[in-house]
Design a protein around this motif. Structure first.
Motif, PDB file in Angstrom:
ATOM      1  N   SER A 252      86.109  -5.553  -0.144  1.00 41.12           N
ATOM      2  CA  SER A 252      87.036  -5.587   0.981  1.00 41.12           C
ATOM      3  C   SER A 252      88.323  -6.344   0.669  1.00 41.12           C
ATOM      4  CB  SER A 252      86.363  -6.223   2.207  1.00 41.12           C
ATOM      5  OG  SER A 252      85.954  -7.554   1.923  1.00 41.12           O
ATOM      6  N   CYS A 404      89.739   1.407  -3.018  1.00 41.69           N
ATOM      7  CA  CYS A 404      90.527   1.947  -1.898  1.00 41.69           C
ATOM      8  C   CYS A 404      90.994   3.372  -2.185  1.00 41.69           C
ATOM      9  CB  CYS A 404      91.732   1.054  -1.616  1.00 41.69           C
ATOM     10  SG  CYS A 404      91.334  -0.563  -0.938  1.00 41.69           S
ATOM     11  N   ARG A 407      88.204   5.730  -1.767  1.00 43.60           N
ATOM     12  CA  ARG A 407      87.941   5.954  -0.344  1.00 43.60           C
ATOM     13  C   ARG A 407      89.008   6.852   0.282  1.00 43.60           C
ATOM     14  NH1 ARG A 407      84.284   2.637   2.364  1.00 43.60           N
ATOM     15  NH2 ARG A 407      84.566   4.251   3.962  1.00 43.60           N
ATOM     16  N   ALA A 408      90.246   6.697  -0.145  1.00 42.03           N
ATOM     17  CA  ALA A 408      91.322   7.539   0.376  1.00 42.03           C
ATOM     18  C   ALA A 408      91.097   8.997  -0.008  1.00 42.03           C
ATOM     19  CB  ALA A 408      92.669   7.056  -0.162  1.00 42.03           C
ATOM     20  N   GLY A 418      87.538   5.627   8.269  1.00 43.61           N
ATOM     21  CA  GLY A 418      88.935   5.342   7.980  1.00 43.61           C
ATOM     22  C   GLY A 418      89.698   6.591   7.592  1.00 43.61           C
ATOM     23  N   ASP A 422      95.328   5.149   5.667  1.00 40.68           N
ATOM     24  CA  ASP A 422      95.016   3.718   5.703  1.00 40.68           C
ATOM     25  C   ASP A 422      94.436   3.241   4.374  1.00 40.68           C
ATOM     26  OD1 ASP A 422      95.924   3.513   8.278  1.00 40.68           O
ATOM     27  OD2 ASP A 422      93.938   3.597   9.207  1.00 40.68           O
ATOM     28  N   TRP A 423      93.523   4.033   3.801  1.00 42.93           N
ATOM     29  CA  TRP A 423      92.944   3.635   2.526  1.00 42.93           C
ATOM     30  C   TRP A 423      93.981   3.699   1.407  1.00 42.93           C
ATOM     31  CZ3 TRP A 423      88.921   0.820   2.025  1.00 42.93           C
ATOM     32  CH2 TRP A 423      87.830   0.932   2.899  1.00 42.93           C
ATOM     33  N   TYR A 424      94.848   4.706   1.457  1.00 41.09           N
ATOM     34  CA  TYR A 424      95.922   4.820   0.463  1.00 41.09           C
ATOM     35  C   TYR A 424      96.829   3.597   0.512  1.00 41.09           C
ATOM     36  CZ  TYR A 424     100.551   6.374  -1.225  1.00 41.09           C
ATOM     37  OH  TYR A 424     101.772   6.465  -1.847  1.00 41.09           O
ATOM     38  N   GLY A 427      95.187   0.603  -0.823  1.00 41.06           N
ATOM     39  CA  GLY A 427      95.140   0.650  -2.279  1.00 41.06           C
ATOM     40  C   GLY A 427      96.445   0.236  -2.915  1.00 41.06           C
TER      41      GLY A 427
END
Length: 568
Positions: A252, A404, A407-408, A418, A422-424, A427
């Protein structure tokens, strides 16, 4: 992350760790039973040092191959000729698995098994953490080699086979995922007995079980995203399972990153050694993008060229520049990655011809082009006055920024929680912050700390501001930039996604020699099989099986071929 202690490294290298002395380590090579004198945690530390001290990989795999192939860098005069066909001394990682990492981590479990039964339960977490690290390195090796010996390997001195069978990559990745799942479940379970902690013997997380859970989940995602290219159902099943984990089991922040930190001397001092990047130029496509978008990482990645006002004044005095010449606004200039550009007379004259002026007995060279930031790769690199760096060496396995970006990318497919945006953005921010930490911690030359305003402004730049229509392109482009210190992962990203490419946000232009487009390799070349090899039968079987993989190549030594996960 914990800073490796100089005294611990010294003790390991001399074979004097705690309960064992130098003679103990000599005895181990002659008599495997002598290993009983070594505490299990010693072997864990030895494995991590072995894994991170592969300076031949820095020189051959990074500097000579994957970095120029992926256009992170070029040679001193740009990429030359058929540079993508340079496969010699490709990598040391294969040999290191069986002599330094995998075998040493296997020792940890065997040493625990030889303890009194009452003591063994105190080492459950240590064994599982060793399994995580061993699974990572086996994956790292198989990633470019394909089938390797694993399930039967490492057992020779414990009465096991000396002719281990080879596991197919598909079977291996499934086994490694199973091992990681078991490790995660064990580490998440409150132990019934107080555990013997790795402490400073674990230079990643100081033995913290929950941190290793986060690392293992990130590794499961990285592996599953490879698997999904060849077997979408299998890969996506793993991804779905991992993403169902509670948020506390995921990285995180940058503090959760899986990163080895050591003193400057660990990656070399002065201007010598295999990690010395001083002859490697910054690559033009990446530099142009970073300069145009005002990327705050540019001075962490590259050095400014030689045209400081002080050097310009020297050139004026030597009548090599007209009076009144001022320092240019832009001093980050990249080298040409296409050999056909690098050999043009006009480009050689303008970019690759260094101006020289002698002041007394000192010759000052004024270079138009930028180099790689030397202390990003060799923290002890000496400054212009000859003083060695005294900062830290950072050797990442999986950063929070990479997590991240994974996840993106998965969010684009509707997987996990998410949004891709947001993940981008998380990152990008974490990547900049991590390289800023490295910039300060490694005492990078000509480096200025990043401000929050710079990060905010960067996220509004064209090509950086998130555009859903270019989502995958932007995510992978930023992931590619984040892999500056992990070129083999940038290479894997390109193989898995097709990004970067000639038209992507951060471009990877085609490269040519004598009018022919050069082919970028996709796997490690496999060595010739000797009939005197004690495991010749299993190796021949493995090679024959890999030869049936679509796109494997014309022969085992064909590095332009593919391994199982890299499906055409």
């Amino acid at each position: 992350m914990k800073l490796i202690k100089n005294n611990i490294i010294l003790l390991v290298l001399l074979g004097l760790l705690q309960a064992c002395d130098k003679q103990d380590f000599v005895d181990i090579n002659k008599n495997p039973d002598a290993l009983d004198k070594v505490p299990p945690q010693n072997q864990f530390l030895n494995a991590t040092i072995s894994m991170n001290s592969t300076d031949f990989d820095a020189f051959y795999e990074y500097y000579q191959k994957t970095m120029p192939w992926m256009q992170y860098t070029t040679g001193l005069n740009g990429n030359q000729g058929p540079f993508t066909q340079n496969w010699d001394n490709f990598t040391q990682r294969y040999g290191r698995l069986y002599d330094g990492v995998g075998n040493t981590l296997y020792d940890v479990e065997q040493l625990v098994n030889k303890l009194d039964e009452a003591e063994q339960p105190k080492y459950v977490n240590m064994v599982q953490i060793s399994h995580i690290l061993k699974a990572y390195y086996a994956f790292y090796v198989s990633d470019i080699y394909g089938s390797i010996a694993y399930s039967d390997a490492f057992q020779g001195r414990y009465g096991g086979t000396l002719q281990p069978k080879y596991d197919t990559q598909q079977a291996l990745f499934a086994q490694l995922d199973s091992e990681l799942k078991t490790a995660i479940a064990t580490l998440k379970t409150a132990p019934s007995i107080t555990q013997v902690e790795l402490g400073n013997y674990d230079q990643y997380y100081n033995g913290a079980a929950q941190q290793w859970v986060k690392a293992a989940n990130a590794l499961r995602l990285r592996m599953a995203m490879r698997v999904a290219k060849a077997d979408a159902a299998a890969g996506n099943a793993i991804i779905t399972e991992v993403l169902a984990s509670p948020a506390t089991d995921f990285m995180s922040s940058n503090a959760d990153g899986w990163v080895f930190k050591a003193k400057a001397s660990f990656t070399g001092t002065g201007d010598g050694g295999n990690r010395n990047p001083s002859t490697l130029r910054a690559a033009k496509p990446m530099v142009d993008f970073m300069w145009t978008t005002k990327d705050p990482r540019i001075d962490a990645f590259f050095t400014p060229n030689g045209y400081s006002q002080a050097n310009i004044d020297l050139l004026i005095a030597a009548k090599l520049l007209p009076a009144g010449t001022k320092q240019p606004e832009r001093r980050y200039i990249g080298s040409f990655t296409n050999p056909e550009d690098a050999k043009l007379t006009s480009i050689i004259s303008h970019y690759y011809t260094v101006k020289r002026v002698t002041i007394g007995t000192t010759e000052v060279q004024v270079d138009t082009l930028s180099f790689l930031q030397p202390r990003l790769f060799s923290a002890g690199y000496s400054d212009p006055s000859g003083k060695d760096g005294t900062g830290l060496s950072y050797l990442p396995v999986i950063t929070y920024a990479e997590f991240c970006f994974m996840r993106a990318e998965l969010a684009l497919k509707g997987m996990g929680t998410g949004t891709a945006k947001d993940w981008y953005e998380a990152g990008v921010k974490s990547s900049i912050a991590w390289y800023d930490e490295v910039g300060t911690g490694s005492q990078l030359l000509n480096y200025t700390a990043v401000t929050a305003a710079e990060i905010t402004a960067y996220l509004t730049q064209p090509g950086v501001a998130y555009d859903a229509a270019k989502g995958l392109d932007q995510i992978t482009s930023q992931s590619y930039l984040n892999f500056m210190k992990q070129a083999p992962e940038g290479w894997a990203l390109w193989k898995r996604t097709g990004y970067p490419n000639p038209t992507s946000v951060v471009p990877l232009p085609p490269v040519k020699n004598l009018g022919v487009v050069l082919t970028i390799p996709r796997r490690a070349p496999l060595g010739l099989i000797s009939d005197t090899d004690p495991n010749v039968a299993n190796k021949k079987d493995a090679y024959s099986a890999m030869a049936t993989i679509p796109g494997f190549g014309t022969n085992p030594g064909d590095a332009t071929g593919r391994v199982w996960w890299d499906k055409p």
